[in-house]
Design an enzyme around this catalytic site. Structure first.
Site, PDB file in Angstrom:
ATOM      1  N   ALA A  10       0.768  -1.255  -0.045  1.00 26.58           N
ATOM      2  CA  ALA A  10      -0.056  -0.147   0.050  1.00 26.58           C
ATOM      3  C   ALA A  10       0.829   1.157   0.206  1.00 26.58           C
ATOM      4  O   ALA A  10       0.390   2.286   0.551  1.00 26.58           O
ATOM      5  CB  ALA A  10      -0.961   0.041   1.087  1.00 26.58           C
ATOM      6  N   ARG A  16      -3.077   7.323 -10.630  1.00 30.53           N
ATOM      7  CA  ARG A  16      -4.130   7.575 -11.460  1.00 30.53           C
ATOM      8  C   ARG A  16      -5.298   8.036 -10.853  1.00 30.53           C
ATOM      9  O   ARG A  16      -6.249   8.262 -11.339  1.00 30.53           O
ATOM     10  CB  ARG A  16      -4.181   6.094 -12.143  1.00 30.53           C
ATOM     11  CG  ARG A  16      -3.078   5.784 -13.295  1.00 30.53           C
ATOM     12  CD  ARG A  16      -3.155   4.215 -13.712  1.00 30.53           C
ATOM     13  NE  ARG A  16      -2.365   3.394 -12.638  1.00 30.53           N
ATOM     14  CZ  ARG A  16      -2.223   2.286 -12.707  1.00 30.53           C
ATOM     15  NH1 ARG A  16      -2.787   1.675 -13.814  1.00 30.53           N
ATOM     16  NH2 ARG A  16      -1.342   1.675 -11.663  1.00 30.53           N
ATOM     17  N   GLY A 156      -1.818  -7.925 -15.497  1.00 31.30           N
ATOM     18  CA  GLY A 156      -0.709  -8.292 -16.153  1.00 31.30           C
ATOM     19  C   GLY A 156      -1.322  -9.880 -16.554  1.00 31.30           C
ATOM     20  O   GLY A 156      -2.224 -10.382 -16.267  1.00 31.30           O
ATOM     21  N   GLU A 171       3.552  -7.793 -17.850  1.00 34.33           N
ATOM     22  CA  GLU A 171       2.777  -6.559 -17.531  1.00 34.33           C
ATOM     23  C   GLU A 171       2.320  -6.119 -18.980  1.00 34.33           C
ATOM     24  O   GLU A 171       2.983  -6.243 -19.897  1.00 34.33           O
ATOM     25  CB  GLU A 171       3.498  -5.461 -16.751  1.00 34.33           C
ATOM     26  CG  GLU A 171       3.671  -5.993 -15.496  1.00 34.33           C
ATOM     27  CD  GLU A 171       2.574  -6.282 -14.521  1.00 34.33           C
ATOM     28  OE1 GLU A 171       1.624  -5.577 -14.817  1.00 34.33           O
ATOM     29  OE2 GLU A 171       2.273  -7.313 -14.186  1.00 34.33           O
ATOM     30  N   ASN A 186      -3.335 -11.996 -14.036  1.00 33.28           N
ATOM     31  CA  ASN A 186      -2.877 -11.913 -12.760  1.00 33.28           C
ATOM     32  C   ASN A 186      -3.733 -11.030 -11.764  1.00 33.28           C
ATOM     33  O   ASN A 186      -3.774  -9.712 -12.051  1.00 33.28           O
ATOM     34  CB  ASN A 186      -1.272 -11.272 -12.867  1.00 33.28           C
ATOM     35  CG  ASN A 186      -0.859 -11.367 -11.315  1.00 33.28           C
ATOM     36  OD1 ASN A 186      -1.360 -12.018 -10.505  1.00 33.28           O
ATOM     37  ND2 ASN A 186       0.283 -10.203 -11.083  1.00 33.28           N
ATOM     38  N   TYR A 380     -36.578  24.905  16.889  1.00 31.52           N
ATOM     39  CA  TYR A 380     -35.213  24.654  17.066  1.00 31.52           C
ATOM     40  C   TYR A 380     -34.854  24.224  18.671  1.00 31.52           C
ATOM     41  O   TYR A 380     -35.288  25.063  19.586  1.00 31.52           O
ATOM     42  CB  TYR A 380     -34.055  25.590  16.501  1.00 31.52           C
ATOM     43  CG  TYR A 380     -32.680  25.500  17.302  1.00 31.52           C
ATOM     44  CD1 TYR A 380     -32.242  24.143  16.848  1.00 31.52           C
ATOM     45  CD2 TYR A 380     -31.918  26.309  17.876  1.00 31.52           C
ATOM     46  CE1 TYR A 380     -30.902  23.924  17.193  1.00 31.52           C
ATOM     47  CE2 TYR A 380     -30.729  26.030  18.403  1.00 31.52           C
ATOM     48  CZ  TYR A 380     -30.103  24.867  18.054  1.00 31.52           C
ATOM     49  OH  TYR A 380     -28.683  24.740  18.444  1.00 31.52           O
ATOM     50  N   SER A 419     -46.641  28.905  20.715  1.00 34.35           N
ATOM     51  CA  SER A 419     -46.280  29.242  19.258  1.00 34.35           C
ATOM     52  C   SER A 419     -45.194  30.594  19.164  1.00 34.35           C
ATOM     53  O   SER A 419     -45.452  31.214  20.139  1.00 34.35           O
ATOM     54  CB  SER A 419     -47.079  29.612  18.031  1.00 34.35           C
ATOM     55  OG  SER A 419     -48.081  28.416  18.141  1.00 34.35           O
TER      56      SER A 419
END
Ligand code: UD1
Ligand code: CA
Length: 476
Positions: A10, A16, A156, A171, A186, A380, A419
């Site tokens: 890794a 890419r 590959g 490859e 592969n 809220y 309210s």
């Protein structure tokens, strides 16, 4: 007894991907790419499954080879793995050699080294186990996983002679036109005999591309007449992610797998193409998920819920018989029977107890809302503790922030908030108290009393013979 250690490559930047984030940290179905590979390694069945061929065990954490942004990857996985550093990314063979100092420290010394790549997240524990079992059965020097495909793209190519004997992995960059047409590729999973591997890697020359390819070991083993074995798996399990197009197509495959698992376990998903569920989510039976829903992180949804349409729920726990429509929930807990939406927002720390009804355009943050409480419209609640059977009238706001501190609001059982009430925190509204429409409450309201006005003053105080009530009558 045969012991094996696992090495995961890794270190690459993942050029890419065109990203500053290391490739193996890109999220896939809610988990970094590398986590999927580690899950597969950890899922390799125990010794018994290799029974006909002797046993193979591992007691070592996987050794992950890091390079680009190593610290970031380490921070993400901490002590789940051991780490080796490949300073310069000179190819997959060079990367495996970088793991040698760490592998050499392992006790007991592993006989077999299982190598896989951090960018093939669909690999399964069973498939890794099959490669290990074949390696033991054949007493091979190298065993690797292949797949057959009509569109071998950038994999590959596996070159065999007329008798089917493995000769090399070539490859794409270096393949002849004829080799490019080979449809066995592969997959990037290998078992090696440890002693042979270290000797061969230290002698591996740089190839014409200026790199040390792990795959070149196959031709070397062949030239030494060593036993080389293969296992053929499905292409789907071994798709590698090199760019974001592949990331999206793997995401789609994985998502489909996740959705099918839920559907087969009793969840109705109305439109799988428009439903996004992370790998770590659990959902109870007879829950219906409507289109446009995203369930992410470690989210738990109970049974017989109705979730969506247009809903996102992240890192939350939802009870049974809940309804959530067109709403967003983060780090929220709902007990059974809660109904939310359309168009409401629960932010971290929202806890809605049984049968709370939270209607449209409401927001709750870091607050407890008690059983059977209603807040139907435009309100809220932040940093509040609200009792049972409370009615929060339309437009009620907790003014919880004084510019310096977040202050708490407490509302007792059976209170009725008129309210457009402003509750200027810190403030407490007692049990069974009422606030008039438009009142601005800046002082505590005693239980059972009624306050009105700006700022709110007491209009009515309960007489000693007045029965305090927690059931608040009609709430609208
Ligand atoms: C590799 C294989 C290819 C196989 C494919 C399967 C080689 C030379 N080629 O190609 O045969 O079909 O995987 O997915 O092995 N890495 C390092 N250090 C490096 C170079 C790479 O750690 O110096 C890591 C990368 O981070 C990545 C993995 O090795 O996780 C594979 O490298 P990548 O460049 O993606 O190889 P592919 O071109 O996909
Ligand atoms: Ca790759």
């Amino acid at each position: 007894m045969n012991t094996y250690a696992t090495v995961v490559l890794a270190a690459g930047k993942g050029t890419r991907m065109r990203s500053t984030l290391p490739k193996v940290l890109h999220p896939l179905a809610g988990m970094p790419l590398l986590a999927h590979v580690l899950n597969a390694i950890e899922a390799i069945p125990s010794t018994s499954s290799f029974a006909p061929y002797g046993t193979a065990t591992t007691s070592y954490p996987p050794v992950v080879v890091l390079g680009y942004e190593a610290a970031q990857v380490k921070a993400a996985f901490a002590d789940r793995c051991l780490y080796a550093i490949q300073q310069e990314q000179l190819g997959t063979g060079h990367a495996v050699l970088a793991a040698k100092p760490v592998v050499d420290e392992l006790e007991p010394i592993p006989q077999t080294i299982l190598v896989c790549y951090g960018d093939t997240p669909l690999i399964s524990g069973e498939m890794l186990a099959r490669v290990l079992a074949e390696h033991l059965a054949r007493r091979a020097i190298i065993t690797f996983l292949t797949a057959r495909t009509l569109s071998p793209s950038d994999f590959g190519r596996v070159v065999r002679d007329a008798g089917g004997r493995i000769q090399a992995i070539v490859e794409l960059k270096r393949a002849t036109e004829e080799q490019k047409r080979i449809n066995e590729v592969n997959s990037g999973v290998y078992c090696f005999d440890r002693a042979w591997l270290w000797t061969a890697l230290s002698a591996l020359p740089r190839n014409a591309s200026g790199e040390y390819y792990l795959t070149d070991l196959v031709a070397i083993a062949n030239s030494q007449n060593c036993e080389i074995a293969t296992v053929t798996g499905t292409l789907e399990e071994t798709i590698g992610i090199n760019d974001r197009v592949q990331l999206a197509s793997v995401e789609q495959l994985l998502r489909r797998r996740i959705l099918e698992r839920h559907m087969l376990a009793g969840v109705t998903i109305i439109d799988p193409a428009a439903t996004y569920i992370d790998a770590g989510v659990s959902i109870g039976r007879d829950t219906v998920i409507l289109p446009g829903t995203m369930l992410t992180g470690k989210t738990r949804i109970g049974a017989a819920c109705r979730i969506g349409p247009g809903t996102t729920i992240d890192q939350s726990s939802i009870g049974d018989h809940c309804v959530v429509r067109n709403s967003a929930l983060e780090e929220t807990t709902l007990e059974d029977g809660v109904s939310i939406g359309p168009f409401s927002h629960c932010r971290p720390g929202a806890y809605l107890a049984r049968n709370v009804r939270m209607g449209n355009f409401a927001e709750v943050k870091n607050s407890f809302v008690g059983t059977e409480t209603d807040m139907h419209h435009f309100s809220y609640l932040g940093d509040a503790t609200v009792g049972e059977h409370v009615n929060i009238g339309a437009g009620t706001i907790t003014a919880n922030y004084d510019g310096v501190r977040k202050n708490r609001t407490t509302i007792g059982d059976g209170a009725s908030i008129g309210s457009d009430t402003m509750l200027v925190a810190p403030v407490t509204v007692g049990e069974g108290a009422k606030t008039g429409a438009g009142s601005v409450v800046i002082q505590d309201v005693p239980p059972g009393s009624v306050v009105v006005g700006v700022p709110a003053h007491i209009l009515h105080t309960p007489q000693p013979n007045e029965v305090s009530t927690t059931e608040n009558g009609k709430k609208e």
